[in-house]
Design a protein around this motif. Structure first.
Motif, short mmCIF file in Angstrom:
data_model
loop_
_atom_site.label_atom_id
_atom_site.label_comp_id
_atom_site.label_asym_id
_atom_site.label_seq_id
_atom_site.Cartn_x
_atom_site.Cartn_y
_atom_site.Cartn_z
N ARG A 127 0.81 -1.20 0.00
CA ARG A 127 0.00 0.00 0.00
C ARG A 127 0.85 1.27 0.00
NH1 ARG A 127 -0.08 -2.07 5.12
NH2 ARG A 127 0.60 -0.69 6.81
N THR A 128 2.13 1.18 0.36
CA THR A 128 2.98 2.37 0.39
C THR A 128 4.00 2.37 -0.74
OG1 THR A 128 4.60 1.32 1.86
CG2 THR A 128 2.77 2.49 2.90
N GLU A 129 3.94 1.40 -1.62
CA GLU A 129 4.95 1.30 -2.67
C GLU A 129 4.88 2.42 -3.68
OE1 GLU A 129 6.40 -3.21 -3.46
OE2 GLU A 129 4.43 -2.66 -4.21
N GLY A 130 3.69 2.79 -4.07
CA GLY A 130 3.55 3.74 -5.15
C GLY A 130 3.54 3.01 -6.49
N HIS A 131 3.02 3.69 -7.51
CA HIS A 131 2.83 3.00 -8.79
C HIS A 131 4.16 2.65 -9.45
CE1 HIS A 131 3.48 7.11 -10.32
NE2 HIS A 131 3.81 6.55 -11.46
N ARG A 132 5.20 3.49 -9.25
CA ARG A 132 6.48 3.18 -9.89
C ARG A 132 7.14 1.96 -9.25
NH1 ARG A 132 10.55 7.87 -10.81
NH2 ARG A 132 10.24 8.22 -8.60
N ALA A 133 7.01 1.83 -7.93
CA ALA A 133 7.58 0.65 -7.27
C ALA A 133 6.83 -0.61 -7.68
CB ALA A 133 7.54 0.83 -5.75
N ARG A 134 5.52 -0.50 -7.82
CA ARG A 134 4.75 -1.66 -8.28
C ARG A 134 5.13 -2.02 -9.72
NH1 ARG A 134 0.71 1.02 -5.27
NH2 ARG A 134 -0.13 2.03 -7.14
N GLU A 135 5.34 -0.98 -10.53
CA GLU A 135 5.78 -1.24 -11.90
C GLU A 135 7.12 -1.94 -11.92
OE1 GLU A 135 7.02 1.24 -15.96
OE2 GLU A 135 6.37 2.32 -14.17
N LEU A 136 8.03 -1.51 -11.06
CA LEU A 136 9.35 -2.15 -10.99
C LEU A 136 9.22 -3.60 -10.57
CD1 LEU A 136 12.44 -2.00 -11.13
CD2 LEU A 136 12.42 -1.24 -8.74
N ARG A 137 8.37 -3.86 -9.60
CA ARG A 137 8.19 -5.25 -9.12
C ARG A 137 7.69 -6.13 -10.26
NH1 ARG A 137 4.00 -7.02 -5.80
NH2 ARG A 137 3.46 -4.86 -5.37
N ALA A 138 6.76 -5.63 -11.06
CA ALA A 138 6.24 -6.41 -12.18
C ALA A 138 7.31 -6.62 -13.25
CB ALA A 138 5.03 -5.70 -12.77
N LEU A 139 8.09 -5.58 -13.52
CA LEU A 139 9.15 -5.71 -14.52
C LEU A 139 10.23 -6.69 -14.06
CD1 LEU A 139 9.59 -1.97 -15.60
CD2 LEU A 139 8.66 -3.84 -16.99
N ARG A 140 10.56 -6.67 -12.78
CA ARG A 140 11.57 -7.60 -12.27
C ARG A 140 11.08 -9.04 -12.36
NH1 ARG A 140 13.04 -6.73 -6.62
NH2 ARG A 140 14.85 -8.03 -7.09
N ALA A 141 9.80 -9.23 -12.11
CA ALA A 141 9.24 -10.58 -12.23
C ALA A 141 9.33 -11.07 -13.68
CB ALA A 141 7.79 -10.59 -11.75
N ALA A 142 9.05 -10.19 -14.61
CA ALA A 142 9.16 -10.57 -16.03
C ALA A 142 10.61 -10.82 -16.42
CB ALA A 142 8.56 -9.46 -16.90
N LEU A 143 11.51 -10.01 -15.88
CA LEU A 143 12.93 -10.18 -16.21
C LEU A 143 13.48 -11.48 -15.64
CD1 LEU A 143 15.41 -8.87 -17.52
CD2 LEU A 143 15.90 -7.77 -15.32
N ALA A 144 12.96 -11.92 -14.50
CA ALA A 144 13.41 -13.18 -13.93
C ALA A 144 13.16 -14.35 -14.88
CB ALA A 144 12.71 -13.43 -12.59
N LYS A 145 12.14 -14.22 -15.72
CA LYS A 145 11.82 -15.27 -16.69
C LYS A 145 12.65 -15.13 -17.96
CE LYS A 145 7.04 -15.51 -15.01
NZ LYS A 145 5.61 -15.30 -15.37
N SER A 146 13.12 -13.89 -18.23
CA SER A 146 13.92 -13.65 -19.44
C SER A 146 15.10 -12.75 -19.09
CB SER A 146 13.07 -12.99 -20.53
OG SER A 146 11.92 -13.75 -20.82
N PRO A 147 16.07 -13.27 -18.33
CA PRO A 147 17.13 -12.42 -17.78
C PRO A 147 18.04 -11.77 -18.81
CG PRO A 147 17.61 -14.73 -17.39
CD PRO A 147 16.21 -14.67 -17.90
N ARG A 148 18.00 -12.26 -20.07
CA ARG A 148 18.87 -11.68 -21.09
C ARG A 148 18.09 -10.85 -22.10
NH1 ARG A 148 23.46 -16.40 -22.15
NH2 ARG A 148 24.23 -16.43 -20.00
N ASP A 149 16.90 -10.47 -21.71
CA ASP A 149 16.10 -9.55 -22.54
C ASP A 149 16.67 -8.15 -22.33
OD1 ASP A 149 14.15 -7.67 -23.37
OD2 ASP A 149 12.58 -9.18 -23.22
N VAL A 150 17.40 -7.65 -23.32
CA VAL A 150 18.14 -6.39 -23.18
C VAL A 150 17.21 -5.22 -22.88
CG1 VAL A 150 19.58 -4.71 -24.39
CG2 VAL A 150 20.04 -7.17 -24.63
N GLU A 151 16.16 -5.09 -23.66
CA GLU A 151 15.24 -3.97 -23.47
C GLU A 151 14.62 -3.99 -22.09
OE1 GLU A 151 11.18 -2.04 -25.48
OE2 GLU A 151 12.26 -3.67 -26.49
N LEU A 152 14.21 -5.17 -21.64
CA LEU A 152 13.58 -5.29 -20.32
C LEU A 152 14.59 -5.01 -19.21
CD1 LEU A 152 11.00 -5.95 -18.81
CD2 LEU A 152 11.58 -8.39 -18.98
N ALA A 153 15.80 -5.51 -19.35
CA ALA A 153 16.83 -5.28 -18.34
C ALA A 153 17.15 -3.80 -18.20
CB ALA A 153 18.09 -6.06 -18.68
#
Length: 407
Positions: free
Chosen positions: A56-82
């Motif tokens: 509840r205190t993360e803010g939208h940018r922190a939530r966005e980062l959490r989602a992006l990190r989860a996606a990157l964990a599945k594709s760690p060599r995705d340059v654009e995502l990294a």
């Protein structure tokens, strides 16, 4: 917003991050005992959770980062995502003065630097920013050299290079980097780069006037752009000796970017120098989690003999101690200032200030070295800062006062 506007926003975000990283002290990961003291906690597994921030205190940018990190964990060599993860993490680190986000950025970029790979220029520029935050300035410049060798028109790399070289007091080279921005960046970005440098080399008042005119002509379309320019104007006005203008600009920056730790620290320093510690206590109360701000709060509280002064000074000492146990060295300037203002170890303060000067050479670095030399009654130890002051032509009222005391 057109391509030019988007490029301006990226450059402003980069400059904001670099400003904060240059000023930010290392925070420490601690566990709290019931007596409030800090102890170093060493995880025993790579996947061990140290702290979970409430959603509840993360803010939208922190939530966005959490989602992006989860996606990157599945594709760690995705340059654009990294690159997206690293860039957003660095922005959040600046906004929150929280080095955990720098760790996220470093982890996101690591797979792009595997042996034998040619990392993309965006990753190299971001790694240079990370290296600067760790005071690895040679490493940062090496990364930037690679970027501009591949792409001489990379504006962000030239801006980052100018900042790093300014921190190292390599002013002619920093000026050359600013000059490369002339046809690559919006006029206000070029003006900030050039006039910041001019304010350090004997043109404080003129630099402030020129940047003021450039800011009036600029099209600043987002609050963060306005806050960046306003905070820079505040810094230049203070250097030029116009305390009233500096306060107005920094207050304006806070209106546009509330709770910005870099601006809050700059404004606190201004008020401390103006003999208004009570104003610092009022503004920074409740912001003790940020070490930059806790240092200034503790100094101000000591000045007004506030009830919490001793506790906050002790807490800050514990954090510095824990940081030393972890091997951090980026906090030397802040710890030296703490020992000069609140501690009783002038020799240790001078040792830290001298070690810090060997790494970075900005106005606050010169100031803490001069103050530590006076506190330790070792005036000759301030000679490197005095030499820099004479050779650069830097105009700063606090440094001028200290020079008179030393000489």
């Amino acid at each position: 917003m057109g391509p030019h506007g988007r490029r301006a926003r990226r450059l402003v975000k980069a400059a904001l991050g670099l400003s904060m990283l240059a000023a930010c002290a290392a925070l420490v990961a601690t566990a709290r005992r019931s007596d409030g003291a800090a102890r170093v906690f060493a995880p025993t597994r790579d996947d061990e959770v140290l702290e979970r921030l409430p959603a509840r205190t993360e803010g939208h940018r922190a939530r966005e980062l959490r989602a992006l990190r989860a996606a990157l964990a599945k594709s760690p060599r995705d340059v654009e995502l990294a690159v997206r993860v690293a860039r957003l993490a660095i922005e959040l680190s600046r906004a929150r003065a929280d080095p955990r986000y720098m760790g996220y950025a470093e982890a996101a970029l690591a797979p792009l630097f595997r042996e034998g790979a040619a990392p993309p220029t965006a990753a190299l520029t971001l790694r240079a920013t990370l290296r600067q935050s760790q005071h690895d300035f040679p490493g940062a410049l090496a990364d930037l050299d690679q970027v501009v060798a591949r792409d001489p028109d990379d504006a962000q790399a030239w801006l980052t290079r100018a900042v790093v070289l300014t921190v190292l007091a390599r002013y002619p080279e920093a000026g050359a980097a600013c000059a490369r921005l002339e046809r690559l960046a919006p006029p206000v970005v070029v003006a900030v780069c050039r006039e910041t440098l001019a304010s350090l080399t004997g043109q404080a008042a003129a630099a402030y006037a020129r940047l003021s005119r450039a800011a009036e002509d600029a099209r600043l379309v987002t609050p963060e752009e306005g806050a960046w320019v306003a905070s820079t104007l505040g810094e230049l006005a203070a250097r030029a000796g116009d305390v009233g203008a500096a306060r107005r600009h920094l207050e304006r920056a806070l209106e546009l970017s509330p709770d910005d730790p870099y601006v809050l620290a700059a404004l606190a320093d201004l008020e401390l120098d103006a003999g208004r510690p009570a104003e610092v206590v009022r503004r920074l109360a409740g912001k003790e989690d940020n070490d930059l701000l806790l240092l200034r709060l503790a100094i101000a509280e000591a000045g007004v003999r506030a009830p919490g002064a001793e506790a906050h000074a002790a807490l800050l000492g514990q954090r510095f101690h824990a940081s030393r146990l972890r091997g951090d060295v980026v906090h030397r300037r802040e710890e030296a200032r703490y020992l000069v203002a609140l501690g009783d170890e002038p020799a240790r303060a001078l040792e830290l200030a001298r070690a810090n000067w060997e790494v970075q050479r900005e106005v606050p670095d010169a100031r803490v070295l001069m103050e530590a030399a006076l506190a330790a009654r070792a005036r000759d130890a301030a000679r490197p800062a005095l030499t820099w002051l004479a050779e650069s032509g830097c105009e700063d009222s606090a440094l001028a006062r200290l020079r008179r005391e030393l000489e």
